[in-house]
Design a protein around this motif. Structure first.
Motif, PDB file in Angstrom:
ATOM      1  N   TYR A 111       0.835  -1.196   0.000  1.00 17.47           N
ATOM      2  CA  TYR A 111       0.000   0.000   0.000  1.00 17.47           C
ATOM      3  C   TYR A 111       0.872   1.249   0.000  1.00 17.47           C
ATOM      4  CZ  TYR A 111      -3.245  -3.581   1.652  1.00 17.47           C
ATOM      5  OH  TYR A 111      -3.977  -4.721   1.784  1.00 17.47           O
ATOM      6  N   ASP A 112       0.560   2.189  -0.885  1.00 20.86           N
ATOM      7  CA  ASP A 112       1.320   3.432  -0.989  1.00 20.86           C
ATOM      8  C   ASP A 112       0.974   4.376   0.162  1.00 20.86           C
ATOM      9  OD1 ASP A 112       2.567   2.637  -3.307  1.00 20.86           O
ATOM     10  OD2 ASP A 112       1.071   3.574  -4.614  1.00 20.86           O
ATOM     11  N   ARG A 113       2.005   4.979   0.747  1.00 25.02           N
ATOM     12  CA  ARG A 113       1.877   6.058   1.719  1.00 25.02           C
ATOM     13  C   ARG A 113       1.007   5.694   2.920  1.00 25.02           C
ATOM     14  NH1 ARG A 113       1.367   8.305  -3.187  1.00 25.02           N
ATOM     15  NH2 ARG A 113      -0.887   8.533  -2.995  1.00 25.02           N
ATOM     16  N   ILE A 114       0.997   4.425   3.299  1.00 23.93           N
ATOM     17  CA  ILE A 114       0.205   4.031   4.454  1.00 23.93           C
ATOM     18  C   ILE A 114       0.965   4.327   5.735  1.00 23.93           C
ATOM     19  CG2 ILE A 114       0.999   1.624   4.672  1.00 23.93           C
ATOM     20  CD1 ILE A 114      -2.129   1.012   4.969  1.00 23.93           C
ATOM     21  N   PHE A 115       0.246   4.727   6.775  1.00 25.44           N
ATOM     22  CA  PHE A 115       0.894   5.126   8.028  1.00 25.44           C
ATOM     23  C   PHE A 115      -0.006   4.740   9.187  1.00 25.44           C
ATOM     24  CE2 PHE A 115       4.519   7.251   9.637  1.00 25.44           C
ATOM     25  CZ  PHE A 115       4.152   7.840  10.843  1.00 25.44           C
ATOM     26  N   HIS A 116       0.600   4.583  10.355  1.00 28.47           N
ATOM     27  CA  HIS A 116      -0.164   4.179  11.535  1.00 28.47           C
ATOM     28  C   HIS A 116      -0.836   5.384  12.181  1.00 28.47           C
ATOM     29  CE1 HIS A 116       3.350   5.583  13.947  1.00 28.47           C
ATOM     30  NE2 HIS A 116       4.016   5.086  12.917  1.00 28.47           N
ATOM     31  N   MET A 117      -2.040   5.142  12.719  1.00 27.15           N
ATOM     32  CA  MET A 117      -2.792   6.176  13.429  1.00 27.15           C
ATOM     33  C   MET A 117      -2.642   5.897  14.922  1.00 27.15           C
ATOM     34  SD  MET A 117      -6.249   6.560  11.114  1.00 27.15           S
ATOM     35  CE  MET A 117      -6.581   4.830  10.818  1.00 27.15           C
ATOM     36  N   GLY A 118      -1.691   6.554  15.550  1.00 23.45           N
ATOM     37  CA  GLY A 118      -1.403   6.296  16.954  1.00 23.45           C
ATOM     38  C   GLY A 118      -0.358   5.203  17.109  1.00 23.45           C
ATOM     39  N   ARG A 119      -0.029   4.928  18.362  1.00 20.67           N
ATOM     40  CA  ARG A 119       1.054   3.996  18.645  1.00 20.67           C
ATOM     41  C   ARG A 119       0.697   3.075  19.798  1.00 20.67           C
ATOM     42  NH1 ARG A 119       6.069   6.003  16.612  1.00 20.67           N
ATOM     43  NH2 ARG A 119       5.873   8.074  15.701  1.00 20.67           N
ATOM     44  N   LEU A 120       1.481   2.019  19.931  1.00 22.25           N
ATOM     45  CA  LEU A 120       1.552   1.193  21.130  1.00 22.25           C
ATOM     46  C   LEU A 120       3.015   1.109  21.514  1.00 22.25           C
ATOM     47  CD1 LEU A 120      -0.840  -1.810  20.334  1.00 22.25           C
ATOM     48  CD2 LEU A 120      -1.103  -0.196  22.225  1.00 22.25           C
ATOM     49  N   ASP A 121       3.299   1.096  22.819  1.00 23.94           N
ATOM     50  CA  ASP A 121       4.705   1.020  23.197  1.00 23.94           C
ATOM     51  C   ASP A 121       5.299  -0.326  22.812  1.00 23.94           C
ATOM     52  OD1 ASP A 121       4.892  -0.810  25.669  1.00 23.94           O
ATOM     53  OD2 ASP A 121       3.281   0.558  26.237  1.00 23.94           O
ATOM     54  N   TYR A 122       6.613  -0.396  22.825  1.00 27.05           N
ATOM     55  CA  TYR A 122       7.368  -1.525  22.285  1.00 27.05           C
ATOM     56  C   TYR A 122       6.937  -2.860  22.895  1.00 27.05           C
ATOM     57  CZ  TYR A 122      11.603  -3.817  20.452  1.00 27.05           C
ATOM     58  OH  TYR A 122      12.483  -4.635  19.786  1.00 27.05           O
ATOM     59  N   LEU A 136      -8.699  11.129   7.369  1.00 30.01           N
ATOM     60  CA  LEU A 136      -9.117  10.219   8.433  1.00 30.01           C
ATOM     61  C   LEU A 136      -8.051  10.120   9.511  1.00 30.01           C
ATOM     62  CD1 LEU A 136     -11.100   8.131   9.579  1.00 30.01           C
ATOM     63  CD2 LEU A 136      -9.960   6.404   8.160  1.00 30.01           C
ATOM     64  N   SER A 137      -6.810   9.991   9.097  1.00 29.48           N
ATOM     65  CA  SER A 137      -5.704   9.883  10.051  1.00 29.48           C
ATOM     66  C   SER A 137      -5.614  11.113  10.943  1.00 29.48           C
ATOM     67  CB  SER A 137      -4.385   9.692   9.295  1.00 29.48           C
ATOM     68  OG  SER A 137      -3.295   9.644  10.186  1.00 29.48           O
ATOM     69  N   GLU A 138      -5.745  12.275  10.345  1.00 30.04           N
ATOM     70  CA  GLU A 138      -5.672  13.528  11.107  1.00 30.04           C
ATOM     71  C   GLU A 138      -6.763  13.583  12.172  1.00 30.04           C
ATOM     72  OE1 GLU A 138      -5.965  18.376  10.356  1.00 30.04           O
ATOM     73  OE2 GLU A 138      -5.925  16.987   8.656  1.00 30.04           O
ATOM     74  N   HIS A 139      -7.964  13.164  11.815  1.00 26.98           N
ATOM     75  CA  HIS A 139      -9.078  13.221  12.769  1.00 26.98           C
ATOM     76  C   HIS A 139      -8.924  12.174  13.870  1.00 26.98           C
ATOM     77  CE1 HIS A 139     -12.313  15.982  11.120  1.00 26.98           C
ATOM     78  NE2 HIS A 139     -11.306  16.130  10.282  1.00 26.98           N
ATOM     79  N   VAL A 140      -8.513  10.960  13.512  1.00 29.53           N
ATOM     80  CA  VAL A 140      -8.366   9.907  14.520  1.00 29.53           C
ATOM     81  C   VAL A 140      -7.322  10.290  15.566  1.00 29.53           C
ATOM     82  CG1 VAL A 140      -7.592   7.530  14.904  1.00 29.53           C
ATOM     83  CG2 VAL A 140      -9.182   8.028  13.044  1.00 29.53           C
ATOM     84  N   MET A 141      -6.259  10.930  15.139  1.00 30.73           N
ATOM     85  CA  MET A 141      -5.162  11.249  16.059  1.00 30.73           C
ATOM     86  C   MET A 141      -5.312  12.600  16.743  1.00 30.73           C
ATOM     87  SD  MET A 141      -1.734   9.617  14.367  1.00 30.73           S
ATOM     88  CE  MET A 141      -1.729  10.573  12.853  1.00 30.73           C
ATOM     89  N   HIS A 142      -6.284  13.404  16.318  1.00 39.31           N
ATOM     90  CA  HIS A 142      -6.432  14.737  16.903  1.00 39.31           C
ATOM     91  C   HIS A 142      -6.968  14.632  18.335  1.00 39.31           C
ATOM     92  CE1 HIS A 142      -7.504  18.920  17.454  1.00 39.31           C
ATOM     93  NE2 HIS A 142      -6.936  19.203  16.289  1.00 39.31           N
TER      94      HIS A 142
END
Length: 257
Positions: A111-122, A136-142
């Motif tokens: 998938y092109d330019r796919i990125f995670h929305m938020g994180r989980l620690d290691y 969508l990413s901007e709204h989920v992480m805001h």
């Protein structure tokens, strides 16, 4: 100066250029073509802010806004949203200078330019959402939307119900302020550990671990099982699935899109 189209002119133009409204709704996951036709005739669909009940209506989503029951229809064939089950010892990143295993090692380059929305620690596990839909990413992480998240935490020691009640009603003061859980329920316990289900809105770094550290019950294992309406379900660790249009729509509605 470019001509500013009136709503009537746009509607007339789209009778030749656009796609039939019921087809758009079906592609966006609202159900069969017949069901979408019923939604239109029932007066549940708006085009550019006006109720539309005509089945022959054609729409250009690139220029017009369609809403069903108040929620905007978003349909881009190039957008994809994934639900991924992150194992422990995987970095919530797309690359790592230290060579550690990352999310991109799981997803690959499909998938092109796919990125995670938020994180989980290691050391934490569970649900991470990924997308190439920037809006969508901007709204989920805001922080404004603070999507509700559910975790299963295995903590050291035997927690009583009073601790759960305190974390919901009073909360706990951390270095970056007071935080309360939305819900807290004991699932199972033994003499040396307790399994707790916790629900909260905050997306602050290591927030669940810090909450339980503050009350003297360090987290041994942490699994995120739900983000908003999206559940981890049966996804195996290190695997992912593509969300359906209905799931993406539910998530979009959750974050005000």
């Amino acid at each position: 100066m470019p001509h500013a189209y009136t709503r009537a002119e746009r509607a007339h133009s789209n009778q030749d250029e656009g796609v039939r409204l019921q087809k758009i709704l079906a592609q966006a996951g609202f159900g069969s073509r017949r069901k979408c036709e019923e939604m239109i005739t029932e007066g549940r669909v708006e085009v550019d802010g006006e109720l539309t009940t005509e089945l022959g209506t054609r729409v250009d989503l690139g220029r017009q806004e369609v809403r069903v029951d108040g929620s905007r229809v978003r349909l881009n064939p190039n957008h994809v949203t994934l639900a991924l089950n992150k194992p422990r010892k995987v970095l919530s990143a797309m690359d790592d200078p230290k060579g550690r295993y990352t999310l991109s090692d799981i997803v690959g380059d499909k998938y092109d330019r796919i990125f995670h929305m938020g994180r989980l620690d290691y050391d934490s596990e569970g649900l991470i959402l990924m997308t190439n839909d920037g809006e969508l990413s901007e709204h989920v992480m805001h922080p404004r939307y603070e999507v509700q998240k559910t975790y299963i935490a295995t903590v050291e020691g035997r927690i009583g119900g009073n601790i759960c009640r305190r974390l919901v009603t009073q909360g706990v003061n951390l270095d970056d302020g007071l935080i309360r859980l939305d819900r807290c329920a004991i699932i199972d316990s033994s003499r040396d550990q307790t399994i707790v289900k916790v629900v909260l809105h905050s997306g602050k770094n290591r927030i669940v671990r810090r909450i339980f550290d503050a009350v003297g019950y360090p987290v041994r294992r942490l699994v995120r099982t739900q983000i908003g309406p999206i559940k981890l379900g049966e996804i195996k660790p290190g695997a992912y699935r593509v969300l359906s249009q209905a799931e993406v729509r539910a998530l979009s509605k959750e974050v005000g899109l």
